[in-house]
Design a protein around this motif. Structure first.
Motif, PDB file in Angstrom:
ATOM      1  N   HIS A  96       1.571  31.039  -4.327  1.00 29.34           N
ATOM      2  CA  HIS A  96       2.651  30.328  -3.632  1.00 29.34           C
ATOM      3  C   HIS A  96       3.688  31.297  -3.065  1.00 29.34           C
ATOM      4  O   HIS A  96       4.892  31.158  -3.291  1.00 29.34           O
ATOM      5  N   ASP A 142       6.799  29.943  -1.019  1.00 28.49           N
ATOM      6  CA  ASP A 142       7.869  29.182  -1.663  1.00 28.49           C
ATOM      7  C   ASP A 142       9.196  29.947  -1.636  1.00 28.49           C
ATOM      8  O   ASP A 142      10.201  29.419  -1.143  1.00 28.49           O
ATOM      9  N   ASP A 179      12.518  29.084   0.629  1.00 31.58           N
ATOM     10  CA  ASP A 179      13.785  28.906  -0.096  1.00 31.58           C
ATOM     11  C   ASP A 179      14.858  29.833   0.473  1.00 31.58           C
ATOM     12  O   ASP A 179      16.007  29.431   0.641  1.00 31.58           O
ATOM     13  N   ARG A 216       3.109  22.103   1.272  1.00 29.41           N
ATOM     14  CA  ARG A 216       4.177  22.380   0.303  1.00 29.41           C
ATOM     15  C   ARG A 216       5.586  22.296   0.895  1.00 29.41           C
ATOM     16  O   ARG A 216       6.542  22.057   0.169  1.00 29.41           O
ATOM     17  N   HIS A 217       5.729  22.529   2.209  1.00 33.67           N
ATOM     18  CA  HIS A 217       7.077  22.682   2.759  1.00 33.67           C
ATOM     19  C   HIS A 217       7.363  21.815   3.988  1.00 33.67           C
ATOM     20  O   HIS A 217       8.336  22.059   4.690  1.00 33.67           O
ATOM     21  N   THR A 234      10.834  20.133   3.720  1.00 36.61           N
ATOM     22  CA  THR A 234      11.909  21.135   3.734  1.00 36.61           C
ATOM     23  C   THR A 234      12.116  21.689   5.125  1.00 36.61           C
ATOM     24  O   THR A 234      13.253  21.850   5.569  1.00 36.61           O
TER      25      THR A 234
END
Length: 104
Positions: A52, A55, A59, A97-98, A101
């Motif tokens: 990952h 990530d 962030d 995953r994003h 976001t």
């Protein structure tokens, strides 16, 4: 070279530098990841997905949104490169995953 980087966990240690407060180190880490992604090696792609790697990069983008244009530009260029080079595994991983976001 691949086995040295992965065997000695160099990539994971470099990514750990995103915990530092220095923005220029963050830029260097993202550029390091960009160079490895640019090698078009599926071995690295699987490694990045398994651990990952994106990530902490996403962030970092969200934490510095609007406050550091250089860092933001480098991260967006990395994500754009992944998309334009049709790196299926990486694109799938980042989107799954994003997605929410990155919409903001």
């Amino acid at each position: 070279m691949t086995y040295f980087l992965l065997g000695n966990k160099v990539t994971i240690k470099v990514l750990g530098l995103l915990k530092s407060k220095s923005k220029i180190i963050h830029v260097a880490v993202v550029q390091f990841v960009r160079v490895i992604v640019g090698m078009n090696d599926e071995f690295y792609d699987r490694h990045f997905v398994r651990h990952h790697f994106f990530d902490p990069i996403v962030d970092c983008l969200m934490k510095n949104k609007g406050s550091n244009n250089l860092l933001e530009s480098v991260i967006l260029e990395l994500l754009e490169y992944i998309g334009t080079q049709h790196r299926k595994d990486l694109v799938k991983h980042v989107v799954e995953r994003h997605r929410e976001t990155l919409k903001t």
